[in-house]
Design a protein around this motif. Sequence first.
Motif, PDB file in Angstrom:
ATOM      1  N   UNK A 111     -42.253  19.493  42.305  1.00 10.79           N
ATOM      2  CA  UNK A 111     -41.932  18.064  42.197  1.00 10.79           C
ATOM      3  C   UNK A 111     -42.042  17.632  40.741  1.00 10.79           C
ATOM      4  N   UNK A 112     -40.967  17.092  40.200  1.00 11.38           N
ATOM      5  CA  UNK A 112     -40.960  16.612  38.821  1.00 11.38           C
ATOM      6  C   UNK A 112     -41.585  15.215  38.774  1.00 11.38           C
ATOM      7  N   UNK A 113     -42.707  15.102  38.098  1.00 14.27           N
ATOM      8  CA  UNK A 113     -43.381  13.810  37.926  1.00 14.27           C
ATOM      9  C   UNK A 113     -42.951  13.216  36.590  1.00 14.27           C
ATOM     10  N   UNK A 114     -42.075  12.231  36.626  1.00  9.75           N
ATOM     11  CA  UNK A 114     -41.571  11.630  35.392  1.00  9.75           C
ATOM     12  C   UNK A 114     -42.513  10.542  34.891  1.00  9.75           C
ATOM     13  N   UNK A 176     -34.720  28.013  48.135  1.00 11.07           N
ATOM     14  CA  UNK A 176     -33.862  27.371  49.129  1.00 11.07           C
ATOM     15  C   UNK A 176     -34.647  26.234  49.781  1.00 11.07           C
ATOM     16  N   UNK A 177     -34.403  25.036  49.297  1.00  9.83           N
ATOM     17  CA  UNK A 177     -35.134  23.880  49.801  1.00  9.83           C
ATOM     18  C   UNK A 177     -34.291  23.084  50.785  1.00  9.83           C
ATOM     19  N   UNK A 178     -34.940  22.550  51.788  1.00  5.65           N
ATOM     20  CA  UNK A 178     -34.264  21.579  52.644  1.00  5.65           C
ATOM     21  C   UNK A 178     -34.040  20.305  51.841  1.00  5.65           C
ATOM     22  N   UNK A 179     -32.983  19.590  52.152  1.00  7.30           N
ATOM     23  CA  UNK A 179     -32.696  18.366  51.404  1.00  7.30           C
ATOM     24  C   UNK A 179     -33.788  17.320  51.602  1.00  7.30           C
ATOM     25  N   UNK A 180     -34.556  17.475  52.661  1.00  2.82           N
ATOM     26  CA  UNK A 180     -35.641  16.524  52.937  1.00  2.82           C
ATOM     27  C   UNK A 180     -36.924  16.849  52.184  1.00  2.82           C
ATOM     28  N   UNK A 181     -36.973  17.989  51.489  1.00  2.00           N
ATOM     29  CA  UNK A 181     -38.174  18.361  50.747  1.00  2.00           C
ATOM     30  C   UNK A 181     -38.297  17.551  49.458  1.00  2.00           C
ATOM     31  N   UNK A 182     -39.533  17.299  48.992  1.00  2.00           N
ATOM     32  CA  UNK A 182     -39.737  16.472  47.799  1.00  2.00           C
ATOM     33  C   UNK A 182     -39.208  17.135  46.535  1.00  2.00           C
ATOM     34  N   UNK A 183     -38.645  16.313  45.645  1.00  2.00           N
ATOM     35  CA  UNK A 183     -38.074  16.817  44.397  1.00  2.00           C
ATOM     36  C   UNK A 183     -38.597  16.063  43.183  1.00  2.00           C
ATOM     37  N   UNK A 184     -38.777  14.759  43.318  1.00  2.00           N
ATOM     38  CA  UNK A 184     -39.090  13.934  42.156  1.00  2.00           C
ATOM     39  C   UNK A 184     -40.152  12.904  42.532  1.00  2.00           C
ATOM     40  N   UNK A 192     -48.758  -5.117  41.798  1.00  2.91           N
ATOM     41  CA  UNK A 192     -49.776  -5.534  42.767  1.00  2.91           C
ATOM     42  C   UNK A 192     -50.792  -4.409  42.889  1.00  2.91           C
ATOM     43  N   UNK A 193     -51.788  -4.429  42.037  1.00  6.01           N
ATOM     44  CA  UNK A 193     -52.796  -3.384  42.044  1.00  6.01           C
ATOM     45  C   UNK A 193     -52.363  -2.198  41.204  1.00  6.01           C
ATOM     46  N   UNK A 194     -52.985  -1.069  41.454  1.00  6.89           N
ATOM     47  CA  UNK A 194     -52.674   0.139  40.694  1.00  6.89           C
ATOM     48  C   UNK A 194     -51.273   0.653  41.033  1.00  6.89           C
ATOM     49  N   UNK A 195     -50.611   1.342  40.089  1.00  4.77           N
ATOM     50  CA  UNK A 195     -49.301   1.919  40.364  1.00  4.77           C
ATOM     51  C   UNK A 195     -49.355   2.873  41.559  1.00  4.77           C
ATOM     52  N   UNK A 196     -48.280   2.858  42.345  1.00  2.00           N
ATOM     53  CA  UNK A 196     -48.200   3.727  43.517  1.00  2.00           C
ATOM     54  C   UNK A 196     -47.204   4.851  43.264  1.00  2.00           C
ATOM     55  N   UNK A 197     -47.547   6.038  43.683  1.00  2.00           N
ATOM     56  CA  UNK A 197     -46.647   7.171  43.529  1.00  2.00           C
ATOM     57  C   UNK A 197     -45.551   7.145  44.573  1.00  2.00           C
ATOM     58  N   UNK A 198     -44.317   7.296  44.130  1.00  2.00           N
ATOM     59  CA  UNK A 198     -43.162   7.316  45.025  1.00  2.00           C
ATOM     60  C   UNK A 198     -42.531   8.706  44.957  1.00  2.00           C
ATOM     61  N   UNK A 199     -42.521   9.392  46.089  1.00  2.88           N
ATOM     62  CA  UNK A 199     -41.977  10.748  46.144  1.00  2.88           C
ATOM     63  C   UNK A 199     -40.575  10.693  46.747  1.00  2.88           C
ATOM     64  N   UNK A 200     -39.619  11.271  46.027  1.00  2.00           N
ATOM     65  CA  UNK A 200     -38.221  11.270  46.456  1.00  2.00           C
ATOM     66  C   UNK A 200     -37.774  12.687  46.786  1.00  2.00           C
ATOM     67  N   UNK A 201     -37.050  12.827  47.864  1.00  2.00           N
ATOM     68  CA  UNK A 201     -36.549  14.125  48.293  1.00  2.00           C
ATOM     69  C   UNK A 201     -35.300  14.509  47.502  1.00  2.00           C
ATOM     70  N   UNK A 334     -38.289   1.274  42.124  1.00  2.00           N
ATOM     71  CA  UNK A 334     -38.711   2.669  42.192  1.00  2.00           C
ATOM     72  C   UNK A 334     -38.766   3.175  43.624  1.00  2.00           C
ATOM     73  N   UNK A 335     -39.311   2.382  44.529  1.00  2.00           N
ATOM     74  CA  UNK A 335     -39.476   2.832  45.907  1.00  2.00           C
ATOM     75  C   UNK A 335     -38.220   2.670  46.751  1.00  2.00           C
ATOM     76  N   UNK A 336     -37.207   1.988  46.231  1.00  3.30           N
ATOM     77  CA  UNK A 336     -35.931   1.822  46.942  1.00  3.30           C
ATOM     78  C   UNK A 336     -34.866   1.563  45.889  1.00  3.30           C
TER      79      UNK A 336
END
Length: 360
Positions: A111-114, A176-184, A192-201, A334-336
């Motif tokens: 997973x690439x954490x930018x 060979x990853x499923x398209x539903x597996x996390x990538x980014x 609103x509070x601390x930053x939240x991590x958003x994982x994208x497939x 970020x989350x959508x």
Amino acid sequence: MAQVAKYEIDLRILGTDDYDVLYREFRWNIPEYFNMGEAISRNKEDIAIIYRDDEGNRSETSYSELNSLSNQIANFLSELGVKRGESVGVMMGPRPETAATIVGIYKLGAIALSMTPLFGIDSANYRIQHSGAKVLFTDREDIIRELKAQIKVSFDNGNYTFNDVKKSSSSFTPVKTKSSEPAHMLYTSGTTGLPKGVVLSHAAVLAHIPWYQFVFEMAPREDDVFSQLADWGWIAGILDVVVPSLYFGKPLVAYNRGGRLDPKRVMEVLEDTKATCFFAPPTALNIIMKSVNPKEYDLKLRAIASGGSVVTFDLIKWSRESLGAPLNVGYGQTEANVLTGTNSKIMPIKILEEKEEVIF
């Protein structure tokens, strides 16, 4: 929707600028197995990255070179023990190594954490520790000793350098990853509070393609060159422009500016690289609008996209009259991300222009 021969998703195959037809005929074509790193590596020829900075450095990286370096990065990470599904931090400015690192992480199934290199020590360390990233690629040599990743890869002062990375094999078979597996992974701004991590497939990364094509007027065209001012550490930069451009095998300008925005330098880079499509936040466009006359430069722009804050009527009018290209607007978070966008040919804004209303 007919099957796409070369790309999983491509609006151009519908062959229309009619919104009703696009809306009615478009279908998501996301395969069960998909890896964006592998998809980008299908491109073997032509220029991938056109690098420019404010120090006068300039280079061009081919897709073949990008593929080799991303393979070396995938092998290097594997040798360090990084496994599928684990996060790897990427805290670098716009440069070929940044793109290759992200592609290599994708290929490994990690997973690439930018992260933006503008982060201070506390902001960076919060994300590194919260995400569990053990390895960090960074060009922040000035604070590298304070960053709390176990292994740091940089150009000079890390545990390893990119010269070490390049000792790894340039051959790698993508996982060979499923398209539903996390990538980014990216973090919200923390309003609103601390930053939240958003994982994208991988599917979510691929899903940015229609928006990219839409706001850039049914891109890409044969002679397109893509440029932007958005930070590659934020979702608007890396996933709205960088990854889609690489997916389609088009030239991407990596303009690595050292400090404050220099409008004249922006115009010079756009002219020099013959950029046709340009993304910039409204704040940057407003600074440029108030500082330079774009007509003094030989620009090739045909489509401009913006988003992140208010885009005014004056900015849209200036873009058409001075930059010579329509300004389209996107909205997301970020989350959508890329929830909606405009296209001047498919949905003209004549009524809004007549009323001189603010466009969001």
